[in-house]
Design an enzyme around this catalytic site. Structure first.
Site, PDB file in Angstrom:
ATOM      1  N   GLN A  19       0.893  -1.466  -0.029  1.00 25.80           N
ATOM      2  CA  GLN A  19      -0.062   0.138  -0.205  1.00 25.80           C
ATOM      3  C   GLN A  19       0.981   1.230   0.044  1.00 25.80           C
ATOM      4  OE1 GLN A  19      -2.200  -0.519   3.858  1.00 25.80           O
ATOM      5  NE2 GLN A  19      -0.308  -0.629   4.789  1.00 25.80           N
ATOM      6  N   ASP A  78      -7.885  -4.973  14.866  1.00 22.58           N
ATOM      7  CA  ASP A  78      -7.896  -3.737  14.420  1.00 22.58           C
ATOM      8  C   ASP A  78      -7.527  -3.737  12.887  1.00 22.58           C
ATOM      9  OD1 ASP A  78      -7.362  -0.899  14.670  1.00 22.58           O
ATOM     10  OD2 ASP A  78      -5.496  -0.952  15.189  1.00 22.58           O
ATOM     11  N   ALA A 122      -4.151 -12.060   8.098  1.00 23.98           N
ATOM     12  CA  ALA A 122      -4.605 -12.373   9.505  1.00 23.98           C
ATOM     13  C   ALA A 122      -5.497 -13.512   9.391  1.00 23.98           C
ATOM     14  CB  ALA A 122      -5.262 -11.173   9.728  1.00 23.98           C
ATOM     15  N   ASP A 181       0.751  -0.236  13.070  1.00 24.44           N
ATOM     16  CA  ASP A 181       1.178   1.317  13.372  1.00 24.44           C
ATOM     17  C   ASP A 181       1.836   1.300  14.940  1.00 24.44           C
ATOM     18  OD1 ASP A 181      -1.108   1.359  14.943  1.00 24.44           O
ATOM     19  OD2 ASP A 181      -2.324   2.151  13.206  1.00 24.44           O
ATOM     20  N   HIS A 220      -8.168   3.878  20.207  1.00 29.38           N
ATOM     21  CA  HIS A 220      -7.286   2.776  20.830  1.00 29.38           C
ATOM     22  C   HIS A 220      -7.766   2.274  21.938  1.00 29.38           C
ATOM     23  CE1 HIS A 220      -5.083   3.862  16.957  1.00 29.38           C
ATOM     24  NE2 HIS A 220      -4.914   2.413  16.967  1.00 29.38           N
TER      25      HIS A 220
END
Length: 545
Positions: free
Chosen positions: A279, A406, A388, A333, A311
């Site tokens: 990406q 997430d 995942a 991240d 978060h």
């Protein structure tokens, strides 16, 4: 009295179609000429497929929902190819000149399509009003134009190859389409594996246009030049040189153009812009007190001034209970990892992130690593760069006390399998007894049906759910690029395999936080008021987002 049928004059067919020109006068042997025509078919087919894939890829990146964009581009283009084939019937008498003009036009339109589409998106994408669908309209227009031009190629090439040496129609079609399909294969493989990773979308389309115009010019001005008059040859030569000049100039300026377009989308505060194998990652701000924002493929992933609230709402309720072993799906991240590490008693955190480039940036970028409290430097954190779904298939059962999903928004076609019943079944298998799974399920106020489909899918996988929402201070992590107008709330679903989990915050007395227990309880009631009933679960073979 009915007059008897009169025979057609010599040289005129009964259907009144004009006679075909005689055999072509070639500078090479007929066998070599046929080979060169088929080679041109091969190159043109490869270029045509690159144009198609480039439009699909860029539209998916700019507008999201790759399934919809691919369906629109391919269906419109196939329809336009039929229109182009019919239109080319009128050009068969001038097949050489017509094909030369066709390839010049196709090279210009196809080569500049990506840059034009990106420019409209960057500089007019936030106009709103009647222009709110401007980029989509332009996408359809390019698909139509390129499809018509590609469709017109085959009848003209058929006429040219038959003029070299007449053969039965079936044999000529077989030769032509064999070269066409092999060229499409090469173009289809070259785009994702060679052109896109090495040159990017804009330069790839410009280079393809250059190859297209050279192939057309070589065939017409080299092999069939005697079919053209002096004036036609000069006009075609000037047109080809002009198109090559336009494409070459655009290729030289493409970096400056991309930088200017990026600033138009993200503002003047772009600090990092890198394209990984997965990406494009853009960081804005993060210095001199400016909040750090992260964009992935043009979509806001988090806004620095309210990411802690997001978060905390994601991980806080799930961490209420045993949490020695934590699994984070996504979250490259490092911010979800930071949130879980703040809780005492955590012994191990496994992060499964698809993009190693994002993880590397989260480790090394000063502003991002500072924001995630250098989570990747903690010896308890272990990273696996893998998709995942595939990772969960190989995970040991009953391993984790907490699983935090997430992941990108369920409305994105690339993410739908990560919100499927099969995926939640795998996540449920990974939970230890009493373990908890929490999922980001998109905005509640703006897309209640998608949110409650996530909840219904989790229940179908045998989980007991507790849905909740939290107000955010910026656009939610869903749609758009740069100046997103997405709803300003976040929806989550907490679940266990045994009983409905309680919504509690696991926080030490006096520790700072952006979310209170009273707010969490009230927001859960507000989310419940939006419930959409009767929804069916989403599966791998029947996605429902």
């Amino acid at each position: 009295m009915i007059e008897p049928h009169a025979p057609a004059p010599p040289g005129v067919r009964p259907d009144r179609s004009p006679p075909s020109p005689g055999p072509a006068r070639l500078p090479v042997r007929p066998a070599t000429g046929r080979f060169l025509v088929l080679a041109c078919v091969f190159v043109c087919a490869a270029c045509g497929l690159v144009y198609e894939l480039e439009l699909v890829a860029l539209a998916s990146y700019l507008m999201g929902d790759s399934v919809t964009q691919a369906s629109v581009v391919l269906s419109v283009m196939v329809f336009a190819m039929g229109v182009g084939s019919l239109a080319a019937k009128r050009l068969r008498r001038f097949a050489a000149a017509g094909f030369g003009a066709l390839e010049t036009t196709l090279a210009l339109v196809g080569g500049c399509s990506a840059m034009s589409l990106y420019a409209v998106f960057a500089w007019t994408g936030d106009w709103g009003g009647l222009w709110v669908h401007g980029p989509r309209v332009l996408l359809v227009a390019f698909s139509l134009a390129i499809g018509v031009l590609i469709g017109a190629e085959v009848p003209l090439l058929m006429e040219l190859i038959q003029r070299i040496r007449r053969q039965d129609a079936g044999g000529a079609v077989a030769d032509l389409f064999a070269a066409d399909y092999v060229g499409a294969l090469v173009g289809g493989l070259a785009f994702p594996f060679l052109l896109l990773p090495s040159l990017g979308q804009l330069t790839s389309s410009l280079l393809t246009g250059g190859v297209n115009v050279l192939a057309g010019a070589a065939l017409v001005l080299g092999l069939f030049r005697r079919d053209l008059g002096c004036r036609a040859r000069c006009l075609l030569l000037v047109a080809n040189i002009t198109v090559l000049g336009v494409l070459g100039s655009a290729a030289v300026l493409v970096d400056d153009f991309e930088q200017a377009a990026r600033q138009a989308v993200y503002g003047d505060d772009v600090r990092v812009a890198v394209r990984t194998g997965v990406q494009e990652i853009v960081l804005t701000g993060g210095t001199d007190g400016r909040p750090l924002d992260l964009y992935l493929d043009g979509r806001l992933r988090f806004a620095g001034h309210d990411e802690r609230r997001y978060h905390e709402a994601l991980a806080g309720p799930a961490m209420s209970g045993p949490h020695a072993r934590v699994l984070i799906l996504g979250g490259g991240d490092g911010l979800a990892a930071r949130e879980t590490l703040d809780h005492p008693g955590v012994r191990r955190v496994d992060v499964v992130a698809l993009d190693p480039g994002l993880v590397r940036l989260a480790r090394t970028d000063p502003a991002l690593s500072r924001l995630n409290d250098h989570a990747y430097g903690d010896p308890r954190v272990h990273v696996a760069t893998q998709e995942a779904f595939q990772w969960l298939r190989g995970a040991r059962p009953a391993t984790y006390d907490v699983v935090v999903a997430d992941l990108p928004d369920p409305g994105m076609a690339a993410s739908t399998k990560l919100y499927s019943e099969e995926f939640y079944g795998l996540a449920r298998r990974a939970l230890a007894p009493g373990g908890r799974l929490v999922v980001y399920a998109g905005p509640v106020a703006g897309r209640p049906r998608a949110f409650w489909t996530v909840e219904a899918t989790m229940r179908a996988a045998g989980l007991h759910t507790a849905p909740y929402r939290v107000d955010g201070g910026s656009a939610a992590l869903t749609e758009g690029a740069g100046r997103s107008r997405a709803p300003r709330d976040w929806g989550f679903v907490l679940a266990t395999a045994e009983t409905r989990p309680p919504l509690r915050l696991d926080r030490q007395e006096g520790s700072p936080g952006t979310l209170t227990q009273a707010e969490l309880t009230a927001d859960a009631r507000a989310a419940e008021a939006t419930r959409v009933t009767g929804l069916r679960p989403s599966t791998l073979v029947h996605p429902r987002y």
